[in-house]
Design an enzyme around this catalytic site. Structure first.
Site, short mmCIF file in Angstrom:
data_model
loop_
_atom_site.label_atom_id
_atom_site.label_comp_id
_atom_site.label_asym_id
_atom_site.label_seq_id
_atom_site.Cartn_x
_atom_site.Cartn_y
_atom_site.Cartn_z
N SER A 101 0.79 -1.24 0.00
CA SER A 101 0.00 0.00 0.00
C SER A 101 0.82 1.28 0.00
O SER A 101 0.24 2.37 -0.01
CB SER A 101 -0.94 0.01 1.21
N LYS A 104 -0.14 3.76 -2.58
CA LYS A 104 -1.15 4.80 -2.44
C LYS A 104 -0.56 6.21 -2.38
O LYS A 104 -1.29 7.20 -2.50
CB LYS A 104 -2.01 4.52 -1.22
N SER A 156 -5.49 3.18 4.90
CA SER A 156 -5.06 2.46 3.69
C SER A 156 -6.24 1.84 2.96
O SER A 156 -6.20 0.68 2.51
CB SER A 156 -4.03 1.39 4.07
N LYS A 257 3.55 6.27 5.40
CA LYS A 257 2.62 5.24 4.90
C LYS A 257 3.17 3.86 5.16
O LYS A 257 4.35 3.60 5.00
CB LYS A 257 2.41 5.43 3.40
#
Length: 387
Positions: A101, A104, A156, A257
């Site tokens: 993820s 993203k 997420s 993240k």
């Protein structure tokens, strides 16, 4: 004769012993001389002359320790100072790997570059079919792009990623094409996207170095920096809590993240901000991402950091004016420099020739350079003080 022969043998044995001892002593003497040549004395404040950089043996030891970064479990890792764009540690940082993820970040960057944050987007049915981490959106409901970004980056949410992709490009395939085009424009040569959310897929990968550069690009947007630093937020009626544990584990953390899949393992792009300076750590393919990040950041803080270059209270901040009177010199804004901590005691201030054509209070009096050997690290202006 026997007594003479015995004395001769004893004399030869003693001479041989001295030869052996001298042969053992010689390397020690050479090493000592080498160390003495290095430790030629500490720096002194100077006015108008430069001297070469000289090191003490303990500083040589610190250099070696700074270069010995902790062993981490991650398959790829990177630590960099953002302000100088200086990569301090890299472990297989150019090897492309599944990145989960952390994908993203690119999804968010395209939304920031192409989308109006106040724009209202409608959740498509396709967003609910992705699975994985989610905001638990409902098909047909509407949220602003900014609300979707909070869901994308805090929890997420894959459904938020697909909603953003379809709102911007009409289809996920078209959005992925935009992602790969933007990666090419940013010079991310070891990155390729197959989706907007980061679930495992053949051909979906990035390197640690590319993810660092991508993150730096995204952090240029204040709204991105604000979102990834947020722990709790209510977005469109959804109560969200950031799943990035680094924010609570490190008092200076402010993003960025996480990502986890079977193929990617545990991934993390972490940011810490101390005294206005940002450091980024990238972890790919780990089973203990936070321990890896903590070890790398602890080493960074022990051996690297920013230093304020300010004129000391010494002979450098006083001088005679045109009338021959001693005056204090005031200083202008101090500069900062990113420097290994072992070098800090070795920064040497050097004052240029004073300007005395105008010695009124507040007039320029000169400048102090801060030297590391022959390297000029920065300057600080001097001004004539009051009479």
């Amino acid at each position: 004769m026997r007594r003479f022969s015995s004395h001769l043998k004893e004399s030869r044995k003693m001479q041989k012993g001295r030869t052996v001892s001298q042969s053992r002593l010689l390397p020690c003497l050479i090493s000592l001389l080498a160390l003495l040549s290095v430790a030629a004395g500490p720096p002194v404040q100077r006015d108008g002359s430069r001297s070469p950089l000289r090191l003490y043996p303990h500083q040589v030891s610190s250099i070696r320790q700074a270069a010995q970064w902790p062993v981490v479990q991650a398959q790829s890792a990177l630590v960099a100072d953002v302000d100088t764009n200086q990569v301090l540690m890299a472990k297989q940082a150019d090897v492309p790997r599944p990145m989960a993820s952390t994908t993203k970040i690119m999804t968010a960057l395209l939304a920031l570059e192409r989308g109006d944050l106040d724009r209202v987007a409608t959740v498509p049915a396709a967003a609910l079919a992705v699975g994985g981490s989610s905001m638990y959106l409902q098909a047909g409901e509407t949220l602003t792009v900014e609300d979707l970004l909070y869901g994308l980056l805090l929890v997420s949410a894959n459904d938020a990623a697909v909603t953003i992709a379809l709102d911007i490009a009409g289809s996920e395939d078209a959005f992925v094409a935009l992602m790969n085009r933007r990666a090419s424009e940013l010079g991310l040569t070891q990155t390729h996207f197959m989706n907007a959310h980061g679930l495992d897929a053949p051909g979906h990968y990035a390197s640690a170095r590319d993810l660092y550069q991508l993150t730096v690009s995204a952090l240029r947007y204040p709204v991105f920096a604000r979102i990834v630093a947020t722990v709790n937020h209510n977005a469109g009626g959804y109560a969200l809590t950031n799943i990035n544990e680094l924010l609570t584990l490190d008092a200076h953390a402010d993003g960025v993240k996480t990502g986890t899949t079977d193929e990617a393992g545990e991934c993390l792009i972490g940011s810490v901000n101390q005294d206005g300076h940002r450091t980024i750590v990238v972890i790919l393919g780990s089973t203990q991402r936070y321990a890896d990040a903590n070890d790398l950041l602890a080493h960074y803080r022990s051996f690297y950091g920013w230093m304020t270059l300010s004129v000391p209270d010494s002979a450098l901040n006083r001088a005679r004016d045109r009338a021959g009177e001693w005056r204090f010199l005031t200083t202008g804004p101090a500069s900062t420099v990113f420097i290994p901590r072992w070098q800090r005691p070795w920064v040497q201030p050097l004052r240029e020739r004073l300007l005395d054509d105008n010695d009124q209070a507040g007039a320029p009096a000169g400048v102090v350079h801060f030297l590391q050997g022959d390297q000029d690290l920065g300057t600080q202006p001097l001004l004539w003080g009051a009479y």
